[in-house]
Design an enzyme around this catalytic site. Structure first.
Site, PDB file in Angstrom:
ATOM      1  N   ASP A 168     -18.688  10.033  49.182  1.00 24.90           N
ATOM      2  CA  ASP A 168     -18.704  10.487  50.571  1.00 24.90           C
ATOM      3  C   ASP A 168     -17.624  11.541  50.777  1.00 24.90           C
ATOM      4  O   ASP A 168     -16.660  11.632  50.023  1.00 24.90           O
ATOM      5  CB  ASP A 168     -18.431   9.306  51.516  1.00 24.90           C
ATOM      6  N   TYR A 234     -12.434   1.602  41.900  1.00 22.03           N
ATOM      7  CA  TYR A 234     -12.109   2.100  43.235  1.00 22.03           C
ATOM      8  C   TYR A 234     -10.800   1.501  43.717  1.00 22.03           C
ATOM      9  O   TYR A 234     -10.463   0.361  43.367  1.00 22.03           O
ATOM     10  CB  TYR A 234     -13.173   1.664  44.256  1.00 22.03           C
ATOM     11  N   TYR A 304     -22.414  -0.185  46.870  1.00 20.81           N
ATOM     12  CA  TYR A 304     -21.855   0.448  48.079  1.00 20.81           C
ATOM     13  C   TYR A 304     -20.573  -0.285  48.471  1.00 20.81           C
ATOM     14  O   TYR A 304     -20.612  -1.453  48.867  1.00 20.81           O
ATOM     15  CB  TYR A 304     -22.868   0.394  49.224  1.00 20.81           C
TER      16      TYR A 304
END
Ligand SMILES: [Zn+2]
Length: 341
Positions: A168, A234, A304
């Protein structure tokens, strides 16, 4: 695309026509680096099979060898850089120039840059009042940051950007970066120094974007990077509406979760509605304040993360919101590493 060029033709396949075609073609291609070519022909409709066989054996062969001399280029029937189509039904020559493909990795250090060209959300690039008739959002993109200097260097008039997945706009891409292929359309130059391009991009975009290990590649590389499924590491900052219970929070460390993720509401307009099963492992938890902590995760390709945190109104199960019994929001996210095996 190079625009088609018309030529005059009066049904006489003679040396005047040959010279005429050779000069038209060399003129159109004079600015292009032309290591190999193929000339294809569409013969007049009213010619017999015998006439066409004769044209192929004589006119076509001679023209090809004269083009080779004029263009300083080698005929290549397998994989020509320049394809020349001579159409005697339309009296027109069209060209196809093979794109140049550049493979590399990019890092993104900013939370305001999109990966690809940021078309206006409202008009999708058509131009409208909301985008001030520019067709775009006012932010920068990785695609433009890399492609503009590349197009200048290769004298190309357009490009396509192929990323190995995407992050994103508000997510930083760190570690060893994300693989991409930049496709330069109709390039006049084909053999430029990519280390110079790399230097130029990196020196102009410090603290924004960095490219590494730029190299020439074949078209097949695009499919290869599109199909690759890499796990990712992440780092997320999670903010709750009330304090987290510390023991509960720290007990998540080293746990692995099998997620059922319905298509997130924010991407529903471009992704098929289905349940994805994804595995996520919690590598580390660092509390920052009572209501904020950092979490390091290793996630299977396609998971996600923002939805694993918020639950996306129970569309992702389990979620940190559910496990910690709090309303959770992802307030910052970085890709620390794409694990390319
Ligand atoms: Zn618009």
């Amino acid at each position: 695309m190079l625009s088609p060029i018309p030529f005059s033709f009066e049904s006489k396949f003679d040396s005047i026509l040959k010279t005429h075609l050779v000069s038209k073609i060399s003129e159109s291609l004079s600015a292009y680096e032309n290591p190999s070519f193929l000339a294809g022909f569409i013969w007049p409709k009213d010619f017999s099979k015998e006439q066409i066989l004769d044209l192929k054996a004589n006119f076509q062969q001679n023209l090809t060898s004269e083009l080779s001399k004029a263009l300083h280029s080698i005929p290549d029937f397998q994989n020509p850089v320049t394809s020349i189509y001579i159409d005697f039904t339309l009296n027109q020559i069209t060209f196809h120039i093979q794109p140049v493909y550049i493979f590399g990795h990019y890092k993104k250090f900013s939370r305001t840059i999109t990966q690809t060209f940021p078309y206006c959300f409202h008009c999708k690039g058509q131009s409208c009042r909301l985008c001030n008739f520019t067709g775009r959002e006012p932010c920068e993109s990785v695609q433009e940051i890399i492609a503009e200097p590349a197009q200048n260097l290769f004298q190309s008039n357009d490009n396509k950007f192929h990323g190995a997945g995407r992050e994103d706009q508000d997510v930083r891409m760190l570690g060893n970066g994300r693989a991409f292929v930049l496709e330069l359309i109709d390039p006049q130059k084909r053999s430029m120094d990519l280390s110079k391009l790399e230097q130029e991009i990196n020196s102009k975009n410090q603290n924004k974007v960095e490219v590494i290990r730029l190299q020439y590649c074949l078209k097949a590389k695009i499919a290869e990077i599109k199909e690759a499924k890499f796990s990712k590491i992440y780092l997320a900052e999670v903010t709750g509406v009330k304090p987290f219970v510390k023991e509960k929070l720290l007990s998540l460390k080293n746990q692995t979760f099998e997620l059922n993720q319905a298509t997130p509401q924010r991407v529903q307009y471009r992704r098929a509605e289905l349940i994805r099963k994804k595995r996520i492992k919690v590598l580390d938890i660092v509390p920052k304040t009572d209501c904020v902590f950092e979490i390091k995760l290793e996630a299977e390709a396609g998971a996600y993360i923002k939805e694993f945190i918020s639950s996306d109104q129970n569309r992702t199960k389990p979620s940190l919101a559910e496990l910690l019994n709090n309303v959770c929001d992802c307030t910052a996210l970085d890709v620390l590493e794409i694990i390319e095996n």
